[in-house]
Design a protein around this motif. Sequence first.
Motif, PDB file in Angstrom:
ATOM      1  N   UNK A 215      20.837 -10.975 -13.775  1.00 59.91           N
ATOM      2  CA  UNK A 215      20.975  -9.746 -12.991  1.00 59.91           C
ATOM      3  C   UNK A 215      19.613  -9.142 -12.665  1.00 59.91           C
ATOM      4  N   UNK A 216      18.725  -9.117 -13.661  1.00 60.56           N
ATOM      5  CA  UNK A 216      17.408  -8.509 -13.459  1.00 60.56           C
ATOM      6  C   UNK A 216      16.565  -9.295 -12.461  1.00 60.56           C
ATOM      7  N   UNK A 217      16.775 -10.614 -12.428  1.00 56.53           N
ATOM      8  CA  UNK A 217      15.967 -11.472 -11.560  1.00 56.53           C
ATOM      9  C   UNK A 217      16.814 -12.163 -10.483  1.00 56.53           C
ATOM     10  N   UNK A 218      17.863 -11.503 -10.070  1.00 54.32           N
ATOM     11  CA  UNK A 218      18.726 -12.077  -9.023  1.00 54.32           C
ATOM     12  C   UNK A 218      17.909 -12.430  -7.793  1.00 54.32           C
ATOM     13  N   UNK A 219      18.067 -13.674  -7.318  1.00 61.03           N
ATOM     14  CA  UNK A 219      17.318 -14.137  -6.157  1.00 61.03           C
ATOM     15  C   UNK A 219      15.888 -14.510  -6.448  1.00 61.03           C
ATOM     16  N   UNK A 220      15.516 -14.514  -7.735  1.00 62.89           N
ATOM     17  CA  UNK A 220      14.127 -14.780  -8.121  1.00 62.89           C
ATOM     18  C   UNK A 220      14.029 -15.806  -9.247  1.00 62.89           C
ATOM     19  N   UNK A 221      15.095 -16.539  -9.501  1.00 64.28           N
ATOM     20  CA  UNK A 221      15.076 -17.591 -10.522  1.00 64.28           C
ATOM     21  C   UNK A 221      15.314 -18.929  -9.824  1.00 64.28           C
ATOM     22  N   UNK A 222      14.383 -19.861  -9.990  1.00 61.26           N
ATOM     23  CA  UNK A 222      14.474 -21.158  -9.306  1.00 61.26           C
ATOM     24  C   UNK A 222      14.612 -22.292 -10.311  1.00 61.26           C
ATOM     25  N   UNK A 223      15.372 -23.290  -9.908  1.00 65.34           N
ATOM     26  CA  UNK A 223      15.529 -24.504 -10.708  1.00 65.34           C
ATOM     27  C   UNK A 223      15.492 -25.700  -9.765  1.00 65.34           C
ATOM     28  N   UNK A 224      15.130 -26.866 -10.299  1.00 68.92           N
ATOM     29  CA  UNK A 224      15.201 -28.090  -9.520  1.00 68.92           C
ATOM     30  C   UNK A 224      16.171 -29.036 -10.203  1.00 68.92           C
ATOM     31  N   UNK A 225      17.034 -29.636  -9.396  1.00 73.34           N
ATOM     32  CA  UNK A 225      18.070 -30.534  -9.913  1.00 73.34           C
ATOM     33  C   UNK A 225      17.847 -31.917  -9.306  1.00 73.34           C
ATOM     34  N   UNK A 226      17.973 -32.985 -10.107  1.00 73.23           N
ATOM     35  CA  UNK A 226      17.627 -34.324  -9.628  1.00 73.23           C
ATOM     36  C   UNK A 226      18.730 -35.040  -8.851  1.00 73.23           C
ATOM     37  N   UNK A 227      19.337 -34.337  -7.909  1.00 68.51           N
ATOM     38  CA  UNK A 227      20.289 -34.966  -6.987  1.00 68.51           C
ATOM     39  C   UNK A 227      20.373 -34.100  -5.741  1.00 68.51           C
ATOM     40  N   UNK A 228      21.123 -34.579  -4.767  1.00 69.21           N
ATOM     41  CA  UNK A 228      21.343 -33.809  -3.545  1.00 69.21           C
ATOM     42  C   UNK A 228      22.577 -32.938  -3.750  1.00 69.21           C
ATOM     43  N   UNK A 229      22.363 -31.768  -4.316  1.00 73.73           N
ATOM     44  CA  UNK A 229      23.486 -30.861  -4.532  1.00 73.73           C
ATOM     45  C   UNK A 229      24.185 -30.583  -3.210  1.00 73.73           C
ATOM     46  N   UNK A 230      25.516 -30.420  -3.228  1.00 67.67           N
ATOM     47  CA  UNK A 230      26.378 -30.218  -4.398  1.00 67.67           C
ATOM     48  C   UNK A 230      26.810 -31.497  -5.121  1.00 67.67           C
ATOM     49  N   UNK A 231      26.357 -32.648  -4.669  1.00 70.26           N
ATOM     50  CA  UNK A 231      26.739 -33.890  -5.352  1.00 70.26           C
ATOM     51  C   UNK A 231      26.070 -33.986  -6.715  1.00 70.26           C
ATOM     52  N   UNK A 232      26.838 -34.393  -7.691  1.00 68.95           N
ATOM     53  CA  UNK A 232      26.342 -34.697  -9.033  1.00 68.95           C
ATOM     54  C   UNK A 232      25.672 -33.491  -9.701  1.00 68.95           C
ATOM     55  N   UNK A 233      26.274 -32.331  -9.528  1.00 66.54           N
ATOM     56  CA  UNK A 233      25.801 -31.130 -10.210  1.00 66.54           C
ATOM     57  C   UNK A 233      26.887 -30.589 -11.117  1.00 66.54           C
ATOM     58  N   UNK A 234      26.589 -29.481 -11.757  1.00 69.91           N
ATOM     59  CA  UNK A 234      27.576 -28.827 -12.606  1.00 69.91           C
ATOM     60  C   UNK A 234      27.298 -29.008 -14.085  1.00 69.91           C
ATOM     61  N   UNK A 235      28.175 -28.447 -14.884  1.00 75.07           N
ATOM     62  CA  UNK A 235      27.995 -28.457 -16.341  1.00 75.07           C
ATOM     63  C   UNK A 235      27.901 -29.890 -16.874  1.00 75.07           C
ATOM     64  N   UNK A 236      26.933 -30.111 -17.714  1.00 72.56           N
ATOM     65  CA  UNK A 236      26.755 -31.422 -18.338  1.00 72.56           C
ATOM     66  C   UNK A 236      26.007 -32.427 -17.499  1.00 72.56           C
ATOM     67  N   UNK A 237      25.661 -32.049 -16.264  1.00 70.78           N
ATOM     68  CA  UNK A 237      24.951 -32.974 -15.389  1.00 70.78           C
ATOM     69  C   UNK A 237      23.464 -32.632 -15.375  1.00 70.78           C
ATOM     70  N   UNK A 238      22.705 -33.427 -16.093  1.00 70.91           N
ATOM     71  CA  UNK A 238      21.257 -33.219 -16.149  1.00 70.91           C
ATOM     72  C   UNK A 238      20.587 -34.539 -16.525  1.00 70.91           C
ATOM     73  N   UNK A 239      19.324 -34.644 -16.153  1.00 68.68           N
ATOM     74  CA  UNK A 239      18.522 -35.799 -16.552  1.00 68.68           C
ATOM     75  C   UNK A 239      19.145 -37.133 -16.190  1.00 68.68           C
ATOM     76  N   UNK A 240      19.119 -38.040 -17.156  1.00 72.30           N
ATOM     77  CA  UNK A 240      19.612 -39.400 -16.922  1.00 72.30           C
ATOM     78  C   UNK A 240      21.086 -39.429 -16.533  1.00 72.30           C
ATOM     79  N   UNK A 241      21.853 -38.447 -16.972  1.00 72.86           N
ATOM     80  CA  UNK A 241      23.279 -38.418 -16.617  1.00 72.86           C
ATOM     81  C   UNK A 241      23.472 -38.345 -15.103  1.00 72.86           C
ATOM     82  N   UNK A 242      22.579 -37.609 -14.444  1.00 78.28           N
ATOM     83  CA  UNK A 242      22.685 -37.462 -12.996  1.00 78.28           C
ATOM     84  C   UNK A 242      22.383 -38.789 -12.307  1.00 78.28           C
TER      85      UNK A 242
END
Length: 202
Positions: A100-127
């Motif tokens: 809430x305090x940093x809404x619109x100001x928190x960035x992450x990088x995900x190792x796939x072309x979201x929305x494909x292969x994203x979501x809970x439990x999807x990270x690193x080698x799993x992706x």
Amino acid sequence: MPMNLAFLASHGGSAARHLTTACRAGELDATPVALISNNSRSPALEWAREEGLQTSHLSSARYPDPDELDAAILQVLREADADLLILSGYMRELGPRVLNAYAGRVLNIHPSLLPSHGGRGMYGDRVHRAVLEAGDTRSGATVHLVTAGIDEGPRLAQQEVPVRPGDTLEKLKARVQAIESELMLRAVQELVAELKPKEART
């Protein structure tokens, strides 16, 4: 005035390192100020200390109550006067106070072309494994804003890489990792440029 960057990292903190280098080379109009890790043995913590950043080890072992951990992270960010928060391989979910305090100001990088292969439990080698098992012909990386939904925030930047016949997990992973740092840098540059006029008006 340059915007202040803070980082959350669990391991090596490659994005934090790349962005800090860019700041000091004048490629990014921002100042790295703090790094928080949930892992006391994180190489990112050691690196951040050597670079003169404010460092903090905040984990669920120290704060078993998720709300207390959330509050502790937010306190460090406010003390550091952080404007943007970059997740640099941070393997934990953020709590509502920080989001809430940093809404619109928190960035992450995900190792796939979201929305494909994203979501809970999807990270690193799993992706990467999921991409190969799906028979996809392309993969890549996505920089997105972090919201309460895992990997569901607005996408800021994407870049594709090919999935080649005979690819192994390691080959695909290396190809994706090779584009991540510059993709994150471009996304942060654009967000800083977008937010600066708003900061000037407040």
